[in-house]
Design a protein around this motif. Structure first.
Motif, PDB file in Angstrom:
ATOM      1  N   GLY A  42      -1.829   6.624  -4.137  1.00  0.00           N
ATOM      2  CA  GLY A  42      -2.852   7.366  -3.721  1.00  0.00           C
ATOM      3  C   GLY A  42      -2.768   9.014  -3.994  1.00  0.00           C
ATOM      4  O   GLY A  42      -3.510   9.596  -4.536  1.00  0.00           O
ATOM      5  N   VAL A  43      -1.494   9.391  -3.663  1.00  0.00           N
ATOM      6  CA  VAL A  43      -1.364  10.919  -4.111  1.00  0.00           C
ATOM      7  C   VAL A  43      -1.368  10.915  -5.578  1.00  0.00           C
ATOM      8  O   VAL A  43      -1.980  12.118  -5.910  1.00  0.00           O
ATOM      9  N   ILE A  44      -1.049  10.038  -6.235  1.00  0.00           N
ATOM     10  CA  ILE A  44      -1.064  10.095  -7.765  1.00  0.00           C
ATOM     11  C   ILE A  44      -2.459  10.129  -8.119  1.00  0.00           C
ATOM     12  O   ILE A  44      -2.940  10.980  -8.985  1.00  0.00           O
ATOM     13  N   ALA A  45      -3.379   9.466  -7.615  1.00  0.00           N
ATOM     14  CA  ALA A  45      -4.508   9.239  -7.948  1.00  0.00           C
ATOM     15  C   ALA A  45      -5.382  10.427  -7.588  1.00  0.00           C
ATOM     16  O   ALA A  45      -6.207  10.890  -8.463  1.00  0.00           O
TER      17      ALA A  45
ATOM     18  N   ASN B 170       0.821  -1.318  -0.012  1.00  0.00           N
ATOM     19  CA  ASN B 170      -0.074   0.060  -0.021  1.00  0.00           C
ATOM     20  C   ASN B 170       1.092   1.120   0.100  1.00  0.00           C
ATOM     21  O   ASN B 170       1.159   2.207   0.974  1.00  0.00           O
ATOM     22  N   ARG B 171       1.362   1.522  -1.119  1.00  0.00           N
ATOM     23  CA  ARG B 171       2.208   2.766  -1.356  1.00  0.00           C
ATOM     24  C   ARG B 171       1.449   3.863  -1.225  1.00  0.00           C
ATOM     25  O   ARG B 171       0.572   4.243  -2.060  1.00  0.00           O
ATOM     26  N   ILE B 172       2.043   4.945  -0.655  1.00  0.00           N
ATOM     27  CA  ILE B 172       1.440   6.350  -0.301  1.00  0.00           C
ATOM     28  C   ILE B 172       1.447   7.037  -1.905  1.00  0.00           C
ATOM     29  O   ILE B 172       0.173   7.784  -2.131  1.00  0.00           O
ATOM     30  N   ILE B 173       2.562   7.056  -2.564  1.00  0.00           N
ATOM     31  CA  ILE B 173       2.759   7.683  -3.701  1.00  0.00           C
ATOM     32  C   ILE B 173       1.418   7.357  -4.611  1.00  0.00           C
ATOM     33  O   ILE B 173       1.042   8.295  -5.437  1.00  0.00           O
TER      34      ILE B 173
ATOM     35  N   LEU C  61       4.734  13.557 -13.835  1.00  0.00           N
ATOM     36  CA  LEU C  61       5.796  13.028 -14.499  1.00  0.00           C
ATOM     37  C   LEU C  61       6.795  12.560 -13.211  1.00  0.00           C
ATOM     38  O   LEU C  61       7.131  11.405 -13.089  1.00  0.00           O
ATOM     39  N   PRO C  62       7.127  13.444 -12.306  1.00  0.00           N
ATOM     40  CA  PRO C  62       8.180  13.061 -10.985  1.00  0.00           C
ATOM     41  C   PRO C  62       7.508  11.980 -10.197  1.00  0.00           C
ATOM     42  O   PRO C  62       8.000  11.304  -9.721  1.00  0.00           O
ATOM     43  N   MET C  63       6.052  12.237  -9.764  1.00  0.00           N
ATOM     44  CA  MET C  63       5.414  11.182  -9.192  1.00  0.00           C
ATOM     45  C   MET C  63       5.469  10.034  -9.764  1.00  0.00           C
ATOM     46  O   MET C  63       5.684   8.997  -8.830  1.00  0.00           O
ATOM     47  N   ALA C  64       5.403   9.776 -10.989  1.00  0.00           N
ATOM     48  CA  ALA C  64       5.289   8.566 -11.654  1.00  0.00           C
ATOM     49  C   ALA C  64       6.582   8.021 -11.858  1.00  0.00           C
ATOM     50  O   ALA C  64       6.726   6.712 -11.466  1.00  0.00           O
ATOM     51  N   ILE C  65       7.601   8.825 -11.850  1.00  0.00           N
ATOM     52  CA  ILE C  65       8.969   8.163 -11.751  1.00  0.00           C
ATOM     53  C   ILE C  65       9.332   7.410 -10.256  1.00  0.00           C
ATOM     54  O   ILE C  65       9.851   6.670 -10.146  1.00  0.00           O
ATOM     55  N   ILE C  66       9.178   8.322  -9.313  1.00  0.00           N
ATOM     56  CA  ILE C  66       9.150   7.775  -7.877  1.00  0.00           C
ATOM     57  C   ILE C  66       8.357   6.682  -7.610  1.00  0.00           C
ATOM     58  O   ILE C  66       8.820   5.694  -7.106  1.00  0.00           O
ATOM     59  N   TRP C  67       7.075   6.726  -8.174  1.00  0.00           N
ATOM     60  CA  TRP C  67       6.311   5.374  -8.121  1.00  0.00           C
ATOM     61  C   TRP C  67       7.032   4.234  -8.722  1.00  0.00           C
ATOM     62  O   TRP C  67       7.030   3.208  -8.091  1.00  0.00           O
ATOM     63  N   SER C  68       7.487   4.424  -9.858  1.00  0.00           N
ATOM     64  CA  SER C  68       8.232   3.530 -10.645  1.00  0.00           C
ATOM     65  C   SER C  68       9.412   2.779  -9.972  1.00  0.00           C
ATOM     66  O   SER C  68       9.637   1.775 -10.014  1.00  0.00           O
ATOM     67  N   ILE C  69      10.335   3.809  -9.337  1.00  0.00           N
ATOM     68  CA  ILE C  69      11.433   3.358  -8.720  1.00  0.00           C
ATOM     69  C   ILE C  69      11.102   2.817  -7.370  1.00  0.00           C
ATOM     70  O   ILE C  69      11.829   1.727  -7.123  1.00  0.00           O
ATOM     71  N   SER C  70      10.030   3.193  -6.664  1.00  0.00           N
ATOM     72  CA  SER C  70       9.886   2.659  -5.394  1.00  0.00           C
ATOM     73  C   SER C  70       9.095   1.268  -5.302  1.00  0.00           C
ATOM     74  O   SER C  70       8.795   0.743  -4.284  1.00  0.00           O
ATOM     75  N   ARG C  71       8.682   0.978  -6.455  1.00  0.00           N
ATOM     76  CA  ARG C  71       7.772  -0.271  -6.245  1.00  0.00           C
ATOM     77  C   ARG C  71       8.499  -1.598  -5.912  1.00  0.00           C
ATOM     78  O   ARG C  71      10.103  -1.700  -6.158  1.00  0.00           O
TER      79      ARG C  71
END
Length: 116
Positions: free
Chosen positions: A8-11, A3-6, A67-77
């Protein structure tokens, strides 16, 4: 970390900006009520020009933050890259931390069970 916070933030960001963009689009031309003919056409053309610029600004703002949030999401999975075998012989692909927890439990192993 299922359940990653990012996520929810992106959504929330995307839904909020979509609501803003739709609301801005629906508001275009509202101040042209009561005009007729050429005045109405000129007012609507001006409204769409100004409104289009506003919509473009909202879209670019959404994109610049997304875009930065998507990059963070992708890296942190979490990476599911370790195979462990359960007590009943089931094969499961999990993260390294989860594999360690399962192997510490009775019956889980990094090696496949030997055939009987």
């Amino acid at each position: 970390m299922a359940n990653r916070i990012i996520t929810g933030v992106i959504a929330v960001w995307t839904v909020g900006m979509a609501i803003g963009i739709v609301a801005a689009g629906l508001g275009i031309g509202r101040d042209c009520a009561g005009l007729n003919g050429g005045e109405l056409n000129a007012c609507l053309a001006d409204a769409w020009t100004r409104g289009g610029i506003g919509l473009a600004i909202l879209f670019v703002l959404w994109l610049v933050v997304f875009l930065p949030m998507a990059i963070i999401w992708s890296i942190s999975r979490p990476r599911e890259n370790v195979t462990v075998f359960g007590p009943a012989g089931q094969q499961v692909m999990v993260s390294e931390a989860e594999a360690k927890r399962r192997v510490e439990q009775q019956g889980w192993s990094y090696q496949p069970p030997r055939p009987a």
